[in-house]
Design a protein around this motif. Structure first.
Motif, short mmCIF file in Angstrom:
data_model
loop_
_atom_site.label_atom_id
_atom_site.label_comp_id
_atom_site.label_asym_id
_atom_site.label_seq_id
_atom_site.Cartn_x
_atom_site.Cartn_y
_atom_site.Cartn_z
N GLY A 83 0.79 -1.23 0.00
CA GLY A 83 0.00 0.00 0.00
C GLY A 83 0.82 1.27 0.00
N PHE A 84 2.14 1.16 -0.10
CA PHE A 84 3.00 2.34 -0.11
C PHE A 84 4.24 2.08 -0.96
CE2 PHE A 84 4.70 -0.27 3.27
CZ PHE A 84 6.08 -0.11 3.18
N LEU A 85 4.93 3.15 -1.28
CA LEU A 85 6.20 3.07 -2.00
C LEU A 85 7.25 3.88 -1.26
CD1 LEU A 85 5.08 3.76 -5.70
CD2 LEU A 85 5.34 1.54 -4.60
N LEU A 86 8.46 3.35 -1.20
CA LEU A 86 9.62 4.12 -0.79
C LEU A 86 10.33 4.55 -2.07
CD1 LEU A 86 11.04 1.90 2.13
CD2 LEU A 86 9.48 3.85 2.29
N CYS A 87 10.39 5.84 -2.33
CA CYS A 87 10.89 6.37 -3.60
C CYS A 87 12.13 7.22 -3.37
CB CYS A 87 9.82 7.21 -4.29
SG CYS A 87 8.29 6.30 -4.63
N GLY A 88 13.16 6.98 -4.15
CA GLY A 88 14.35 7.80 -4.06
C GLY A 88 14.14 9.16 -4.70
N ASP A 89 14.93 10.12 -4.27
CA ASP A 89 14.85 11.47 -4.86
C ASP A 89 15.93 11.67 -5.92
OD1 ASP A 89 17.22 11.74 -3.46
OD2 ASP A 89 16.65 13.60 -2.47
N GLY A 90 16.60 10.60 -6.32
CA GLY A 90 17.72 10.72 -7.25
C GLY A 90 17.34 11.21 -8.63
N ILE A 91 16.03 11.19 -8.97
CA ILE A 91 15.61 11.67 -10.28
C ILE A 91 15.14 13.11 -10.23
CG2 ILE A 91 14.96 9.36 -11.02
CD1 ILE A 91 12.06 10.13 -10.60
N SER A 92 15.28 13.77 -9.08
CA SER A 92 14.70 15.11 -8.90
C SER A 92 15.26 16.12 -9.88
CB SER A 92 14.91 15.59 -7.47
OG SER A 92 16.29 15.64 -7.15
N ASN A 93 16.50 15.97 -10.31
CA ASN A 93 17.11 16.97 -11.20
C ASN A 93 16.93 16.64 -12.67
OD1 ASN A 93 18.84 14.77 -11.04
ND2 ASN A 93 20.65 15.99 -11.48
N ILE A 94 16.32 15.47 -12.98
CA ILE A 94 16.13 15.10 -14.38
C ILE A 94 14.67 14.87 -14.74
CG2 ILE A 94 18.42 14.16 -14.85
CD1 ILE A 94 17.42 11.43 -14.10
N ALA A 95 13.83 14.57 -13.75
CA ALA A 95 12.41 14.40 -14.04
C ALA A 95 11.78 15.75 -14.38
CB ALA A 95 11.70 13.78 -12.84
N PRO A 143 15.91 10.51 0.51
CA PRO A 143 17.08 11.03 -0.19
C PRO A 143 18.10 9.94 -0.51
CG PRO A 143 16.48 12.46 1.63
CD PRO A 143 15.66 11.22 1.79
N THR A 144 18.67 10.02 -1.70
CA THR A 144 19.71 9.10 -2.12
C THR A 144 20.80 9.91 -2.81
OG1 THR A 144 18.58 8.74 -4.24
CG2 THR A 144 18.07 7.20 -2.46
N GLY A 145 21.81 9.23 -3.32
CA GLY A 145 22.85 9.93 -4.06
C GLY A 145 24.20 9.83 -3.41
N LYS A 146 25.17 10.50 -3.99
CA LYS A 146 26.55 10.39 -3.54
C LYS A 146 26.89 11.44 -2.49
CE LYS A 146 28.95 7.97 -7.19
NZ LYS A 146 30.21 7.88 -7.93
N CYS A 147 27.71 11.01 -1.54
CA CYS A 147 28.27 11.90 -0.53
C CYS A 147 29.64 11.34 -0.16
CB CYS A 147 27.35 11.96 0.70
SG CYS A 147 27.96 13.05 2.00
N ASP A 148 30.64 12.19 -0.11
CA ASP A 148 32.01 11.74 0.17
C ASP A 148 32.46 10.68 -0.83
OD1 ASP A 148 32.05 13.42 2.37
OD2 ASP A 148 31.38 11.86 3.74
N GLY A 149 31.95 10.77 -2.05
CA GLY A 149 32.38 9.84 -3.09
C GLY A 149 31.74 8.48 -3.05
N ILE A 150 30.82 8.26 -2.12
CA ILE A 150 30.16 6.96 -1.99
C ILE A 150 28.66 7.16 -2.09
CG2 ILE A 150 29.65 5.06 -0.38
CD1 ILE A 150 32.45 5.19 0.61
N GLY A 151 28.00 6.26 -2.77
CA GLY A 151 26.55 6.32 -2.85
C GLY A 151 26.04 6.10 -4.25
N HIS A 152 24.73 6.09 -4.38
CA HIS A 152 24.09 5.83 -5.66
C HIS A 152 22.71 6.47 -5.63
CE1 HIS A 152 22.55 3.65 -9.15
NE2 HIS A 152 23.77 3.19 -9.37
N ASN A 153 22.22 6.92 -6.79
CA ASN A 153 20.91 7.56 -6.85
C ASN A 153 19.76 6.60 -6.59
OD1 ASN A 153 21.84 10.14 -7.33
ND2 ASN A 153 21.73 9.97 -9.55
N HIS A 154 19.97 5.32 -6.84
CA HIS A 154 18.89 4.36 -6.68
C HIS A 154 18.70 3.97 -5.21
CE1 HIS A 154 18.86 2.75 -11.10
NE2 HIS A 154 18.37 3.96 -10.98
N ILE A 155 17.46 3.98 -4.77
CA ILE A 155 17.17 3.68 -3.38
C ILE A 155 17.46 2.22 -3.03
CG2 ILE A 155 14.72 3.17 -3.82
CD1 ILE A 155 14.08 4.46 -1.12
N ASP A 156 17.36 1.33 -4.02
CA ASP A 156 17.56 -0.09 -3.71
C ASP A 156 19.02 -0.45 -3.48
OD1 ASP A 156 18.40 0.12 -6.36
OD2 ASP A 156 17.46 -1.76 -6.99
#
Length: 266
Positions: A74-86, A130-143
C-alpha cells in the motif's frame, strides 16, 4: 509453489546462472534474459507495469526505473535521485532537496516529487527518501542502500553506502508511518559494494532474501531477525554496481511473452 510468478534474471556483472539456479531451487519459474539490469526496465505495481522506456526517440520515464522505487504493501519508498532530471521536479533548486533552504522547502520539494510519482502509482502512499553520492560513496537508486521486507515488516538502511544526512530521518518517519521496524547498518567492513541490493521474494507467509555470499553483516542481521537468507556467489562482489535486486525483476507468468517482447524491442 509460486505458480503465478516468473522471475527474470539478467546478466548483471556475472553470476546470473548461479542466481537463477538458487531462485529455481525454491520453486519459482525463472527466465534468463540478455538484459543486463531487468530491475531498471520496469516496475510491477499490483497488476500494472510502469516501463522506463517508451518508443524510440521518446523521453525516458524515470518513474518506471525500478531502482528508484521499493514497493511496499500500500506504499512506496521512492528515491529522490531523479529530482534533477524528471520534468516535474527539475526546476526545483537542488538545495531544496538537500534541506539547505529549511524544512518547509524540503517538504515542498518532496511533495512535488511524490505527486509526480503518484501520476503513475495512484492511490498509493508515497515516501520520498534522499539518495545519491556523498564523500564519493553512494548511488541515486534507493535499492542500493535500503532493503524492504514486506512480510517481516522490516526495513534495513545502509548508513555506509547512503551518507546523505537527511536519508535516515526521512526513512525513520516512513517506517513509523507504515509500522515498519528499522534496522540501521554501517557495513563498511563487508567485502560487498551495496550489500543491501538483495532480492526479496515474499511468499505467502515469509520473506525469502537472496544475498551476496560475502555480505556477512547483512546475513547476520537477517538471521537475527529470523528471516530466511540464501547466499549466492556473485563474481564481482566489490564492484560499485547492482547485485541480486538489480539483476532481477518479477512478472506475472501470464504476462511473460508480452514483457519479453517489449524488452527485446527496447
Amino acid at each position: 509453489m509460486n505458480d503465478g510468478l516468473e522471475i527474470l534474471v539478467g546478466q548483471g556483472q556475472g553470476g546470473a546462472v548461479n542466481l537463477a539456479r538458487a531462485i529455481r531451487h525454491n520453486g519459482y519459474r525463472v527466465t534468463l534474459t540478455t538484459t543486463q539490469w531487468p530491475r531498471d526496465e520496469f516496475i510491477r505495481h499490483e497488476s500494472n507495469y510502469v516501463f522506463a522506456r517508451g518508443p524510440p526517440g521518446a523521453e525516458p520515464n524515470y518513474f518506471g526505473e525500478g531502482g528508484n522505487v521499493l514497493v511496499g504493501n500500500g506504499f512506496l519508498l521512492c528515491g529522490d535521485g531523479i529530482s534533477n532530471i524528471a520534468r516535474e521536479s527539475r526546476s526545483i533548486p537542488p538545495s531544496d532537496f538537500l534541506g539547505d533552504n529549511g524544512p518547509e522547502k524540503l517538504e515542498a520539494a518532496h511533495s512535488t516529487l511524490a505527486s509526480a510519482y503518484r501520476n503513475f502509482f495512484s492511490d498509493t502512499r508515497i515516501h520520498v527518501i534522499p539518495t545519491g553520492k556523498c564523500d564519493g560513496i553512494g548511488h541515486n537508486h534507493i535499492d542500493m542502500s535500503v532493503l524492504l521486507l514486506n512480510n517481516s515488516k522490516i526495513v534495513y538502511f545502509d548508513a555506509h553506502h547512503n551518507r546523505i544526512g537527511l536519508a535516515l530521518p526521512c526513512l525513520q518517519r516512513a517506517a513509523q508511518s507504515e509500522g515498519l521496524s528499522l534496522r540501521v547498518m554501517d557495513d563498511h567492513a563487508s567485502e560487498v559494494w551495496y550489500p543491501l541490493n538483495a532480492l526479496v521474494l515474499d511468499g505467502a507467509s515469509e520473506d525469502l532474501v537472496y544475498v551476496d555470499s560475502k555480505a556477512t553483516a547483512l546475513r547476520a542481521a537477517l538471521k537475527k531477525d529470523g528471516v530466511r537468507a540464501i547466499a549466492v556467489d556473485l563474481p564481482q562482489h566489490y564492484d560499485p554496481c547492482g547485485k541480486q535486486n538489480c539483476m532481477t525483476n518479477t512478472i506475472c507468468f501470464d504476462d511473460k511473452d508480452r514483457i519479453l517482447r517489449r524488452l527485446a524491442a527496447g
